[in-house]
Scaffold this motif. Sequence first.
Motif, PDB file in Angstrom:
ATOM      1  N   ASP A  97      -9.068 -27.991 -22.431  1.00 31.94           N
ATOM      2  CA  ASP A  97     -10.260 -28.089 -23.270  1.00 31.94           C
ATOM      3  C   ASP A  97     -10.578 -29.572 -23.461  1.00 31.94           C
ATOM      4  OD1 ASP A  97     -10.034 -25.370 -23.493  1.00 31.94           O
ATOM      5  OD2 ASP A  97      -9.287 -25.392 -25.554  1.00 31.94           O
ATOM      6  N   VAL A  98     -11.864 -29.912 -23.475  1.00 30.73           N
ATOM      7  CA  VAL A  98     -12.278 -31.310 -23.656  1.00 30.73           C
ATOM      8  C   VAL A  98     -13.407 -31.376 -24.679  1.00 30.73           C
ATOM      9  CG1 VAL A  98     -11.630 -31.910 -21.293  1.00 30.73           C
ATOM     10  CG2 VAL A  98     -13.994 -31.272 -21.791  1.00 30.73           C
ATOM     11  N   LEU A  99     -13.457 -32.517 -25.375  1.00 27.90           N
ATOM     12  CA  LEU A  99     -14.541 -32.768 -26.330  1.00 27.90           C
ATOM     13  C   LEU A  99     -15.009 -34.204 -26.143  1.00 27.90           C
ATOM     14  CD1 LEU A  99     -14.889 -31.841 -30.050  1.00 27.90           C
ATOM     15  CD2 LEU A  99     -14.958 -34.260 -29.422  1.00 27.90           C
ATOM     16  N   GLY A 144     -19.231 -33.493 -29.633  1.00 27.24           N
ATOM     17  CA  GLY A 144     -18.653 -32.824 -30.792  1.00 27.24           C
ATOM     18  C   GLY A 144     -18.343 -31.366 -30.619  1.00 27.24           C
ATOM     19  N   THR A 145     -18.420 -30.834 -29.396  1.00 32.33           N
ATOM     20  CA  THR A 145     -18.098 -29.429 -29.150  1.00 32.33           C
ATOM     21  C   THR A 145     -17.058 -29.324 -28.038  1.00 32.33           C
ATOM     22  OG1 THR A 145     -19.925 -29.189 -27.568  1.00 32.33           O
ATOM     23  CG2 THR A 145     -20.380 -28.646 -29.877  1.00 32.33           C
ATOM     24  N   TRP A 146     -16.300 -28.229 -28.066  1.00 32.91           N
ATOM     25  CA  TRP A 146     -15.207 -28.042 -27.110  1.00 32.91           C
ATOM     26  C   TRP A 146     -15.657 -27.222 -25.900  1.00 32.91           C
ATOM     27  CZ3 TRP A 146     -10.703 -30.553 -27.174  1.00 32.91           C
ATOM     28  CH2 TRP A 146     -10.334 -31.182 -28.360  1.00 32.91           C
ATOM     29  N   HIS A 147     -15.182 -27.663 -24.723  1.00 35.62           N
ATOM     30  CA  HIS A 147     -15.493 -26.973 -23.473  1.00 35.62           C
ATOM     31  C   HIS A 147     -14.253 -27.002 -22.587  1.00 35.62           C
ATOM     32  CE1 HIS A 147     -19.785 -26.758 -24.424  1.00 35.62           C
ATOM     33  NE2 HIS A 147     -19.565 -27.913 -25.028  1.00 35.62           N
ATOM     34  N   LYS A 148     -14.148 -25.997 -21.722  1.00 34.23           N
ATOM     35  CA  LYS A 148     -12.951 -25.870 -20.895  1.00 34.23           C
ATOM     36  C   LYS A 148     -13.255 -26.229 -19.444  1.00 34.23           C
ATOM     37  CE  LYS A 148      -9.123 -22.739 -19.776  1.00 34.23           C
ATOM     38  NZ  LYS A 148      -8.518 -21.418 -20.055  1.00 34.23           N
ATOM     39  N   LEU A 149     -12.437 -27.120 -18.890  1.00 31.74           N
ATOM     40  CA  LEU A 149     -12.503 -27.477 -17.474  1.00 31.74           C
ATOM     41  C   LEU A 149     -11.286 -26.903 -16.763  1.00 31.74           C
ATOM     42  CD1 LEU A 149     -13.420 -31.293 -17.642  1.00 31.74           C
ATOM     43  CD2 LEU A 149     -14.965 -29.317 -17.614  1.00 31.74           C
ATOM     44  N   SER A 150     -11.480 -26.449 -15.527  1.00 34.92           N
ATOM     45  CA  SER A 150     -10.327 -26.000 -14.739  1.00 34.92           C
ATOM     46  C   SER A 150     -10.562 -26.258 -13.261  1.00 34.92           C
ATOM     47  CB  SER A 150     -10.026 -24.519 -14.974  1.00 34.92           C
ATOM     48  OG  SER A 150     -10.986 -23.692 -14.354  1.00 34.92           O
ATOM     49  N   LEU A 151      -9.474 -26.537 -12.580  1.00 38.86           N
ATOM     50  CA  LEU A 151      -9.461 -26.713 -11.128  1.00 38.86           C
ATOM     51  C   LEU A 151      -8.378 -25.811 -10.555  1.00 38.86           C
ATOM     52  CD1 LEU A 151      -9.713 -30.597 -10.582  1.00 38.86           C
ATOM     53  CD2 LEU A 151     -11.320 -28.870  -9.729  1.00 38.86           C
ATOM     54  N   THR A 202      -8.667 -24.488  -0.347  1.00 39.41           N
ATOM     55  CA  THR A 202      -9.818 -24.152  -1.175  1.00 39.41           C
ATOM     56  C   THR A 202      -9.637 -24.708  -2.586  1.00 39.41           C
ATOM     57  OG1 THR A 202     -10.244 -22.127   0.070  1.00 39.41           O
ATOM     58  CG2 THR A 202     -11.226 -22.284  -2.122  1.00 39.41           C
ATOM     59  N   ILE A 203     -10.659 -25.367  -3.086  1.00 35.62           N
ATOM     60  CA  ILE A 203     -10.640 -25.940  -4.429  1.00 35.62           C
ATOM     61  C   ILE A 203     -11.810 -25.345  -5.203  1.00 35.62           C
ATOM     62  CG2 ILE A 203     -10.640 -28.062  -5.793  1.00 35.62           C
ATOM     63  CD1 ILE A 203      -9.982 -29.534  -3.123  1.00 35.62           C
ATOM     64  N   THR A 204     -11.499 -24.732  -6.327  1.00 36.76           N
ATOM     65  CA  THR A 204     -12.524 -24.079  -7.137  1.00 36.76           C
ATOM     66  C   THR A 204     -12.602 -24.751  -8.495  1.00 36.76           C
ATOM     67  OG1 THR A 204     -12.082 -21.975  -6.041  1.00 36.76           O
ATOM     68  CG2 THR A 204     -13.314 -21.892  -8.118  1.00 36.76           C
ATOM     69  N   ALA A 205     -13.799 -25.135  -8.898  1.00 35.92           N
ATOM     70  CA  ALA A 205     -14.034 -25.767 -10.191  1.00 35.92           C
ATOM     71  C   ALA A 205     -14.710 -24.774 -11.125  1.00 35.92           C
ATOM     72  CB  ALA A 205     -14.915 -26.995 -10.023  1.00 35.92           C
ATOM     73  N   LYS A 206     -14.218 -24.747 -12.390  1.00 34.85           N
ATOM     74  CA  LYS A 206     -14.813 -23.890 -13.400  1.00 34.85           C
ATOM     75  C   LYS A 206     -15.091 -24.704 -14.655  1.00 34.85           C
ATOM     76  CE  LYS A 206     -12.709 -19.480 -12.015  1.00 34.85           C
ATOM     77  NZ  LYS A 206     -11.882 -18.317 -12.482  1.00 34.85           N
ATOM     78  N   ILE A 207     -16.166 -24.359 -15.330  1.00 32.22           N
ATOM     79  CA  ILE A 207     -16.523 -24.941 -16.621  1.00 32.22           C
ATOM     80  C   ILE A 207     -16.791 -23.791 -17.570  1.00 32.22           C
ATOM     81  CG2 ILE A 207     -18.159 -26.379 -17.886  1.00 32.22           C
ATOM     82  CD1 ILE A 207     -18.653 -27.915 -15.266  1.00 32.22           C
ATOM     83  N   ASP A 208     -16.029 -23.775 -18.659  1.00 35.11           N
ATOM     84  CA  ASP A 208     -16.131 -22.688 -19.650  1.00 35.11           C
ATOM     85  C   ASP A 208     -15.958 -21.322 -19.003  1.00 35.11           C
ATOM     86  OD1 ASP A 208     -16.466 -24.366 -21.850  1.00 35.11           O
ATOM     87  OD2 ASP A 208     -18.630 -24.516 -21.522  1.00 35.11           O
TER      88      ASP A 208
END
Length: 826
Positions: free
Chosen positions: A555-557, A624-631, A637-643
């Motif tokens: 999670d990142v802010l 000021g809000t939280w969001h989730k990054l993932s790799l 194969t590399i897959t990127a996800k946001i929230d």
Amino acid sequence: MHNVLSLPDRHIRRLAAMAALLLGLALLTGRAVSPAYAATDTAITVDGTSGGRTFDGVGAISGGGGNTRLLVDYPATQRSQILDYLFKPGYGAALQILKVEIGGDVNSTDGAEISHEHTKGSIDCDAGYEWWVMEQAKARNPDIKLFALAWGAPGWVGNGNFYSTDGITYLMDWLGCAHQHGLSIDYIGGLNEKTYNASFYQNLKSALVANGYTSTELVGGDETTWNIATGMKNSSALYNAVDVAGAHYPCTYQSAMTTCSSSADAQSLGKPIWASENGSENAETGAGPVARAINRGYLDAKMSAYINWPMLASDYQNLFFHDQGLITANQPWSGAYSVSRTAWSIAHTTQFTSPGWKYLDTASGYLGGDRANGSYVSYAAPDKSAWSTVFETMDATASQTVTLDVAGGLPGGTLHVWSTDLSQPGGATPRMVHTGDLTASGGTYSLTLDPGRVYTVTTTTGQGAGTTTPPSRNRLSMPYSDTFAGYGTGQEAKYFAAMNGAFQAAPCAGGRTGQCLRQTAPQKPIIWWYPASNAVQPYTIMGDIGWSNYTVSSDVLLEKSGSSAELLGRVGTQTKFSAGGMNAYHLRLSDTGAWSLLKTDTNGTNAWNWTTLAGGTVTAPGTGTWHKLSLTFQDSTITAKIDGNAVGAVTDTGFGAGLAGLGTAGYYPVEYSNFSVTHEPVSDLSGTYKIVSVSSGKVLTAYNGGTSDGTPVVQKADANSGSQQWKLAYTSAGYLTVTGVTSGKALDINAASTWPGAQLQLGTPGGSVSQQWLIAPAGSGTYTIESRSNGYKVDVYKAGTTDNTPIDQWFTNGSGNQRWKLVKVA
């Protein structure tokens, strides 16, 4: 390719070759063969009335690049053992000087140390780990001398100019923190390896006196020249300000250190002159050069202190200098560590002397008057109650005899002899041992010195060589997670090592309770080295270099507009000083919603190469809000996800394994929480293979088809021979055994040697860690093969391309001769 400056010491290689030749002749003839060299005799009178300078000590540097970072996270038992080997008198290296970095939020070789003052006047006296290191050193040896030096500093200092009033204030604030920790700093410097500023030194000295630090001496220079000495000679104000003139690498950087030098101005100062940084040698192969430099630094150049960089190799294996130090400790999760030959080279002086002793010039010199035979230096206590003589025979080719007579009020009686055998590059790491005592015959003592050794003859007692059994190396298992909630404000997160910037625990924003990890360096710092601006963005890394298929998320802010957060994966090789880049993938998200999947590599020259693999826009996260990054990494194969939403997937074969990390695209605050790394399916490598070198195209082969223990392993053109086929099978710990199909013998490291360059061989399978291997994807369908025993990689010697080139072990360097293709045959 091996860097020629980092090759094992050529003189020990020569001795090893000679030993191999003699062994071969013995096997052929059935009789022992002795080298036909005339012995050299040296008569020494150890005279207490001799002139000589005051000995200031032998020490090492914690810092100048985050090289102590992982020690903090070691299990308490192993951490204490490592600290004992470093600082405890009569046990290991017994360091007499500890030099530490004053953290500056900037990469100072292989990492960044946290500053005590990110912004002017906001002082955190608990930031970083050097306070703890100094406290641990003092607890073990109250007499150890403490020395502090800055490599860089936060950008507010002088608006980027360290040599300023702000710079003085910054150092005074650090000394104030030291005082809060109950630490008295014996020496302080200016700025590491930057041209000195005379007025700064003069003002710093005035500030020391004005603030009550009258016992803290000022070390001037810390450059790779002796210009400070000439400046002191020509300026009484500078002379009065600087107490010690120090130079870096006066015995030649990354060399055999056969000769050391200082200037005539330095030697005539009437003040101490030091090798205030030396070393930069592999922990094992550097033992010989260090033994020379401690003695020859005084003999050749009248330097009265030797300080080794670094103290520890307690940083990740993807970093350029990860193989250097007195102890290798890069697996805090397993507790594994290795005490190096260099520690024992140093112990031969530190365990038998003390700062304040006197050099005895008439009992110091070169054996037989020829530096090729080796050197000796004698020391005596100021009250003449004890003395010691240290010999090194690194370059000798035959045994030689020394005789010692004692005079000038020094004690005689029984003399104790300690020795460390550095002549054999293979086998187990040697330790310092008590080899016997000497008694006088007719008032004269006699001792035979063998080649390739360090000896100490002493009247003192109480010495020893610690004996511990560290745990075996092991994988950092997945899943791994850290919410960052359990840390006190200002602490670094477990296993995370900052390369730039400062990542510290702080109260969470955005309505989340508890603690988060936060990038706290607010502006670009004063950099130490020369990388371009795109090489100094903040990032921190953690994990296992062998991690291949996994999902990393956090999670990142974002706290400020115009900022971006990054998630890193498959972090591999990083260049020297990070100047030329790092192999890694990055997922970057900005406050505007712009995202990109980026790749960096090590093909740059003093700048990083960035390649955009994918990009786009999502709903703006704002601040000021939280969001989730993932790799997610699944093979190529590399897959990127946001929230939780997949935003991009790419195919890239560049990097097959590596650490994880967090970062920002600039110097501003970003928060992180709920970090995790979870395992994705990996290929089952069980089966029978030919193991083919990427650099030469040749196959791993048992020499001459041999099947007996000790048969060397080489490379050879593919002949479809059974001696070129290897069965891979998993152990319960997740490593692989590599067993010859014809021989039934295991790929093995003789005596679990820690010597880089030791040739691999066949051994009877026995479950030893020296027969277990981590085989990890290296990109483009290739693999690295890493020893569980010591973390070295299976390597084609000097990237040779001919048949029968030895297969050895070598520290990780990312070269093609450490990459292999697995060609399945069954």
